[in-house]
Write a protein that holds these residues in place. Structure first.
Motif, PDB file in Angstrom:
ATOM      1  N   TYR A  55     -48.606 -38.411 -67.535  1.00 34.19           N
ATOM      2  CA  TYR A  55     -48.121 -37.611 -66.643  1.00 34.19           C
ATOM      3  C   TYR A  55     -46.895 -38.028 -66.046  1.00 34.19           C
ATOM      4  CZ  TYR A  55     -47.704 -34.799 -62.256  1.00 34.19           C
ATOM      5  OH  TYR A  55     -47.084 -34.023 -61.260  1.00 34.19           O
ATOM      6  N   TRP A  56     -45.921 -37.265 -65.798  1.00 34.96           N
ATOM      7  CA  TRP A  56     -44.783 -37.287 -65.303  1.00 34.96           C
ATOM      8  C   TRP A  56     -44.155 -36.488 -64.051  1.00 34.96           C
ATOM      9  CZ3 TRP A  56     -41.352 -33.446 -66.042  1.00 34.96           C
ATOM     10  CH2 TRP A  56     -41.306 -32.700 -67.164  1.00 34.96           C
ATOM     11  N   GLN A  57     -43.386 -36.687 -63.277  1.00 35.81           N
ATOM     12  CA  GLN A  57     -42.811 -35.569 -62.700  1.00 35.81           C
ATOM     13  C   GLN A  57     -41.187 -36.202 -62.134  1.00 35.81           C
ATOM     14  OE1 GLN A  57     -45.729 -35.521 -59.502  1.00 35.81           O
ATOM     15  NE2 GLN A  57     -44.630 -36.634 -58.071  1.00 35.81           N
ATOM     16  N   GLN A  58     -40.403 -35.058 -61.863  1.00 36.98           N
ATOM     17  CA  GLN A  58     -39.022 -35.509 -61.568  1.00 36.98           C
ATOM     18  C   GLN A  58     -39.028 -36.064 -60.133  1.00 36.98           C
ATOM     19  OE1 GLN A  58     -38.451 -35.612 -64.522  1.00 36.98           O
ATOM     20  NE2 GLN A  58     -36.711 -34.081 -65.133  1.00 36.98           N
ATOM     21  N   ARG A  59     -37.673 -36.382 -59.811  1.00 36.43           N
ATOM     22  CA  ARG A  59     -37.608 -36.906 -58.396  1.00 36.43           C
ATOM     23  C   ARG A  59     -36.192 -36.427 -57.935  1.00 36.43           C
ATOM     24  NH1 ARG A  59     -39.629 -40.535 -55.038  1.00 36.43           N
ATOM     25  NH2 ARG A  59     -37.868 -41.554 -53.328  1.00 36.43           N
ATOM     26  N   ALA A  60     -36.283 -36.039 -56.599  1.00 38.83           N
ATOM     27  CA  ALA A  60     -34.609 -35.738 -56.129  1.00 38.83           C
ATOM     28  C   ALA A  60     -34.648 -36.424 -54.663  1.00 38.83           C
ATOM     29  CB  ALA A  60     -34.850 -34.102 -55.943  1.00 38.83           C
ATOM     30  N   ASP A  61     -33.579 -37.214 -54.560  1.00 33.45           N
ATOM     31  CA  ASP A  61     -33.428 -38.027 -53.097  1.00 33.45           C
ATOM     32  C   ASP A  61     -31.912 -37.179 -52.525  1.00 33.45           C
ATOM     33  OD1 ASP A  61     -35.606 -39.734 -53.428  1.00 33.45           O
ATOM     34  OD2 ASP A  61     -34.325 -40.777 -54.945  1.00 33.45           O
ATOM     35  N   TYR A  62     -32.110 -37.050 -51.178  1.00 37.56           N
ATOM     36  CA  TYR A  62     -30.884 -36.213 -50.436  1.00 37.56           C
ATOM     37  C   TYR A  62     -30.445 -37.212 -49.549  1.00 37.56           C
ATOM     38  CZ  TYR A  62     -32.946 -32.228 -52.787  1.00 37.56           C
ATOM     39  OH  TYR A  62     -33.536 -31.159 -53.346  1.00 37.56           O
ATOM     40  N   ASN A  63     -29.093 -37.159 -49.304  1.00 34.60           N
ATOM     41  CA  ASN A  63     -28.471 -37.400 -48.179  1.00 34.60           C
ATOM     42  C   ASN A  63     -27.686 -36.458 -47.776  1.00 34.60           C
ATOM     43  OD1 ASN A  63     -26.862 -38.696 -46.050  1.00 34.60           O
ATOM     44  ND2 ASN A  63     -26.674 -40.780 -47.267  1.00 34.60           N
ATOM     45  N   ILE A  64     -28.019 -35.812 -46.429  1.00 28.04           N
ATOM     46  CA  ILE A  64     -27.348 -34.391 -45.953  1.00 28.04           C
ATOM     47  C   ILE A  64     -26.833 -34.603 -44.597  1.00 28.04           C
ATOM     48  CG2 ILE A  64     -28.008 -32.226 -45.327  1.00 28.04           C
ATOM     49  CD1 ILE A  64     -30.351 -32.377 -47.209  1.00 28.04           C
TER      50      ILE A  64
END
Length: 779
Positions: A55-64
Motif C-alpha cells: 500500500y502507498w499514498q502520496q504526500r503534500a507539504d505546505y508553507n503558506i
C-alpha cells in the motif's frame, strides 16, 4: 385462542411437517456474494479489507502566507508545496483543486443548476436569480518552480493541471509555488462552505475561511488522479502532509485555526496567555478572551496588523476563522493519557448558549468517538460559530445555531447546536483521519459519522432527541417513491435526497447492523478495527465492507447488497398462522377434547331461529321414530379403543412418551417479503397467560426463498398473538401487516388553527409569565 385458530389438526409424531422451499435463482438471490461488485484484491488492498503489504499514498507539504483584507473582504496568498511521489508510477503532471471556482459566474455548478417557476414566486427568489454575479473564483497570479521559473498550467473549471518540467519518478519530490487572490463570499446571501457574516449593529465582520487555497488532488491506486469536478455536493479528496501557515489579519482580530499556535507571545496579551495556560489544565471551560474584551474590540477597531502562525502535522486540509468579535474559551480533555485542548470561538450573539454547551460538546465528542474508533491524535479540537451552518476541517469546525437576541432559545436550537457540534467535530475521525474519498462516496464520511453522532448523542443525555439513527426515523424515506431514490453506492454529485441517502440511511444501516444483525460486541470490534486499519490512509467502500466481515466472522454480503446497492425497503408481512398440537392417541383425552369443541361450537343463525319458530320436530312428536343412532354416542370410549392405545404406547421409548404428554404447541407461521429487503425476523409471541417472548431469527432464513417462507415455532404455552419487529429494529415500512391476528395500526389527523409565525419559545413564555406575576404582586 379461538381468534388465532386457522386450523386445528391432531397428528402423530411421525408426521410433524418440516417445511422447505424451492431454491431461488442464484443470479437473482439476495444472498448472492459481492465478488462481482467489489474490486479484485491486490497487493495494495487485501481481501481482508486491510491495506496491502505494498500500500502507498502520496504526500503534500505546505508553507503558506495569507493576508485578510477586512476592507474589501478578500485574501491574498502565496504557497509553497512540496509534493512527494510515493507511488510506483512516473508522473508527468500534477492536479490541484480550485474549489473556490464554484463561485465564478460561469462555473459548471452555476450552469448546471436546475429550477422551476410557479405562478407565485417569492420576491427573495427573484432577487436571488437577478442578483449581480459574484466573482469569487481563484485569480492565479503565478505558478513557479523552486528556482522561480514559470510552470505551464491549465485550469479546467475547479481543477488545475501543472505540467512538470521533467518526469517525477517514484520516491522523488517536486517543490513549486503559487500566488493567488480571491474575493470572499457573503455566506448568508450566497451560501457555501465558508465566507463572511456582516453584523450591521456594530459594523464588524466574522470570517470562516475554507477551500481558500489551491490544494493538491489525490492520486491513488484506485482512481489515478481524483479530479472529478466539484459541483457543490461531492466534497473533498485530499492527501496528508504538514502545514506551516502565517495568517495576517487586523491587529485586534482573534484567529482560530487548524494546528497549534506558534507565536502566542506575539498575538496574545500576557493575561490571555495566562488564561490559555490555565485552560490547558482545566476540566471545565476557561475564558481566554472574555465577552467584555470582545465587545470592546468591536467598538475600538484597532489599527495595524498581526500575523498568527500555526503549524499542523499530518493533516489533509487547513481552515481558519478570524474576527474581532470572538469570545474564546478552552478546556483540557484527557484522551488515553494525552492532553487535548477543546476550544470554542464565538461572537457575543452566541451567548449564553455557546458559552454553556459548545466546548463541552467538543470534549464529549472526542471522548465517545475515541472509545469507538481510535484515540484522537491531534493536539486541539475547535468549534467556531459564524455564518456556516456546519462544516468540518482538521481540528476545526464551523457550526451554526444561536439564541434569540434576548438570550432565550428553543429546545430545537439547544439540541441543534449540540448535534451540529458533535457531528462536525466528529468529522475529525471521518474523513479527516480515516480519509475516504468524499468526491466519490459521501456516505463513507457523512454516513459513518452520522452513526457515530447518534452514539455520542445518546451518551450526552437520556432519550436525546436524535433525528437520525433509529430505524423508525428512516421509514418515510425508505417507502418514498422509487424515482426519488438512488442506492447509497451512488456518486456524491448524483445523489437524490442528499440528507436521507448519504447521512440517514447509512447511519441507520450501521445501527441495525450493531443492534440486530451482528450484536454490539462483534460490531464494535470490527468497526474499531476498520478505524485502526485505515487511520491516516485512503479507504474505499470495499475496504470497509471486507473489514467488517473479516473482523467479525459474519457474512454481510446480503446486507451490503440490500442496503447499499439497491433501493429496496423492509416490509415483511405475517401471512398466516396454523396451530398444531400432538395427537397423544389417548382415547379418553381425544374424546373429551372433541366433546368440548362440539359444546363450544356456536349455533348458526338458522339454528337459533329454528329453536324459536319450530315448536316440535316430527321425531319429538313421534318418539317411536327414534332408533339406534338417535342414542348412539360416537365419542364414547370403548375397551377396544383403550387396547389400541396401550398397544401404541408399548412401542414408544420413555423419551417419546414424555414428548407425547408434553402438551407442546406447534405454530407454522408464514412470512412474505413485500419490500424486497431481506432482514432478520424478530418475532414476539404473546401467550394466553399474558407473558411474552421474543425470538430472533437471522436473515439467512430467507436464503432458499427471498420472497416467501414458513417457519415453525414450538412453545410450551398457547400463543394468543404474534407480532413482527416489536421494538422497531428493522425500519419496517408497514406495521399493519406485522400482527396476527391483524391489528389496526392507528394514524392521526390533527385539528389546528393557523399558527402565527415567530411564536415565542418556551423560555420567552416563561419569562413573560414571571414578569406578569411580578407586576401583579406589586399592585
Amino acid at each position: 385462542m379461538k381468534n388465532l385458530l386457522t386450523g386445528l389438526v391432531f397428528f402423530g409424531l411421525a408426521t410433524v411437517p418440516f417445511v422447505t422451499m424451492a431454491q431461488s435463482n442464484t443470479d437473482q438471490s439476495k444472498f448472492k456474494q459481492l465478488q462481482q461488485e467489489l474490486p479484485t484484491p491486490n497487493t495494495y488492498r487485501s481481501a481482508s479489507g486491510a491495506p496491502g503489504h505494498q500500500y502507498w499514498q502520496q504526500r503534500a507539504d505546505y508553507n503558506i502566507k495569507v493576508e485578510l483584507n477586512d476592507e474589501n473582504q478578500s485574501i491574498n496568498g502565496s504557497e509553497t508545496i512540496t509534493y512527494t511521489n510515493n507511488s510506483p508510477d512516473v508522473l508527468t503532471y500534477l492536479w490541484l483543486q480550485l474549489d473556490q471556482n464554484i463561485f465564478e459566474p460561469n462555473s459548471m455548478a452555476n450552469a448546471t443548476r436546475t429550477g422551476n417557476l410557479n405562478d407565485r414566486v417569492p420576491i427573495q427568489a427573484v432577487e436571488y436569480m437577478t442578483r449581480e454575479k459574484f466573482d469569487g473564483g481563484f485569480k492565479i497570479r503565478t505558478v513557479k518552480d523552486r528556482n522561480g521559473k514559470a510552470l505551464k498550467y491549465t485550469i479546467n473549471n475547479t481543477m488545475m493541471r501543472i505540467d512538470l518540467p521533467s518526469d517525477l519518478k517514484p520516491k522523488q519530490s517536486f517543490t513549486f509555488s503559487i500566488d493567488w487572490n480571491h474575493n470572499i463570499n457573503d455566506q448568508i446571501a450566497l451560501g457555501g462552505r465558508s465566507g463572511y457574516e456582516f453584523f450591521p449593529e456594530d459594523g464588524n465582520y466574522l470570517y470562516e475561511m475554507a477551500q481558500w487555497f489551491p490544494r493538491m488532488a489525490v492520486y491513488d491506486d484506485v482512481n489515478g488522479w481524483q479530479h472529478k469536478q466539484f459541483l457543490g455536493s461531492g466534497e473533498f479528496a485530499l492527501p496528508f502532509g504538514d502545514y506551516k501557515v502565517s495568517i495576517t489579519v487586523p491587529a485586534d482580530h482573534i484567529v482560530a485555526s487548524t494546528g497549534e499556535l506558534q507565536n502566542a507571545n506575539q498575538v496574545l496579551t500576557s493575561t490571555q496567555q495566562k488564561r490559555w495556560a490555565q485552560a490547558a489544565k482545566a476540566d471545565k471551560p476557561v475564558l481566554v478572551v472574555t465577552q467584555e474584551e470582545a465587545t470592546q474590540a468591536e467598538k475600538s477597531k484597532a489599527k495595524g496588523k498581526k500575523t498568527w502562525v500555526y503549524s499542523a502535522k499530518n493533516v489533509r486540509d487547513f481552515a481558519w476563522a478570524s474576527s474581532r468579535k470572538f469570545i474564546w474559551d478552552a478546556m483540557n480533555v484527557n484522551v488515553a493519557g494525552k492532553n487535548v485542548l477543546a476550544m470554542s470561538y464565538y461572537p457575543k450573539e452566541g451567548n449564553p448558549l455557546w458559552g454553556r454547551y459548545s466546548t463541552e460538546s467538543v470534549a464529549h465528542t472526542l471522548e465517545v468517538y475515541s472509545k469507538h474508533t481510535i484515540d484522537y491524535p491531534y493536539p486541539v479540537a475547535i468549534s467556531v460559530h459564524g455564518p456556516v451552518g456546519g462544516m468540518e476541517y482538521p481540528m476545526l469546525s464551523f457550526n451554526g445555531y444561536r439564541p434569540e437576541p434576548d438570550g432565550t432559545y428553543s429546545d430545537r436550537t439547544k439540541y441543534g447546536l449540540i448535534t451540529v457540534i458533535i457531528h462536525e467535530v466528529g468529522h475529525n475521525f471521518f474523513p479527516m483521519i480515516i480519509n475516504s474519498d468524499e468526491r466519490q462516496w459521501t456516505w463513507m464520511d457523512e454516513g459513518l459519522n452520522t452513526f457515530m453522532q447518534y452514539l455520542a448523542e445518546q451518551e450526552w443525555e437520556r432519550n436525546y432527541p436524535s433525528r437520525r439513527g433509529e430505524p423508525a426515523d428512516i421509514v418515510e424515506y425508505m417507502k418514498s417513491a422509487k424515482n426519488t431514490q438512488v442506492p447509497i453506492m451512488t456518486n456524491s454529485e448524483s445523489v437524490l435526497q442528499f440528507g436521507n441517502n448519504a447521512y440517514g440511511k447509512p447511519a441507520t444501516a450501521l445501527n441495525i447492523l450493531r443492534e440486530t444483525v451482528m450484536g454490539r460486541e462483534l460490531f464494535d470490534y470490527a468497526f474499531k478495527e476498520y478505524s485502526k486499519r485505515w487511520a491516516f490512509k485512503h479507504p474505499m467502500p470495499a475496504d470497509f465492507f471486507r473489514t467488517m466481515e473479516d473482523a467479525s466472522g459474519v457474512d454481510l454480503d446480503w446486507f451490503w447488497r440490500g442496503w447499499f446497492y439497491t433501493t429496496d425497503h423492509t416490509d415483511i408481512s405475517i401471512e398466516g398462522v396454523k396451530w398444531y398440537t400432538i395427537d397423544s392417541q389417548n382415547p379418553e383425552f381425544v374424546s373429551a377434547q372433541k366433546r368440548a369443541e362440539q359444546n363450544k361450537a356456536p349455533q348458526t343463525l338458522s339454528q337459533q331461529r329454528n329453536l324459536q319458530d319450530i315448536k316440535k320436530t316430527r321425531v319429538e312428536l313421534r318418539p317411536e321414530l327414534n332408533d339406534f343412532y338417535n342414542s348412539y354416542d360416537e365419542l364414547a370410549v370403548t375397551a377396544a379403543d383403550k387396547q389400541r392405545h396401550q398397544s401404541f404406547l408399548s412401542g414408544l421409548t420413555p423419551k417419546q412418551k414424555e414428548m407425547l404428554d408434553s402438551g407442546l404447541n406447534f405454530y407454522e407461521v408464514g412470512f412474505k417479503n413485500l419490500g424486497g429487503l431481506v432482514m432478520p425476523l424478530i418475532v414476539k409471541m404473546t401467550y394466553e397467560d399474558g407473558t411474552d417472548e421474543i425470538v430472533n431469527v437471522p436473515a439467512e432464513v430467507w436464503r432458499y426463498n427471498n420472497e416467501e417462507i414458513t417457519k415453525v415455532f414450538v412453545t410450551e404455552k398457547p400463543v394468543a398473538k404474534f407480532e413482527l419487529d416489536p421494538l422497531l429494529q428493522t425500519a419496517d415500512t408497514d406495521l399493519s401487516n406485522n400482527y396476527f391476528p391483524r391489528k389496526l395500526a392507528p394514524s392521526r389527523f390533527e385539528i389546528f388553527q393557523q399558527q402565527q409565525r415567530n411564536q415565542p419559545n418556551p423560555m420567552q413564555r416563561q419569562n413573560a409569565t414571571q414578569n406578569n406575576n411580578s407586576n401583579n404582586s406589586g399592585r
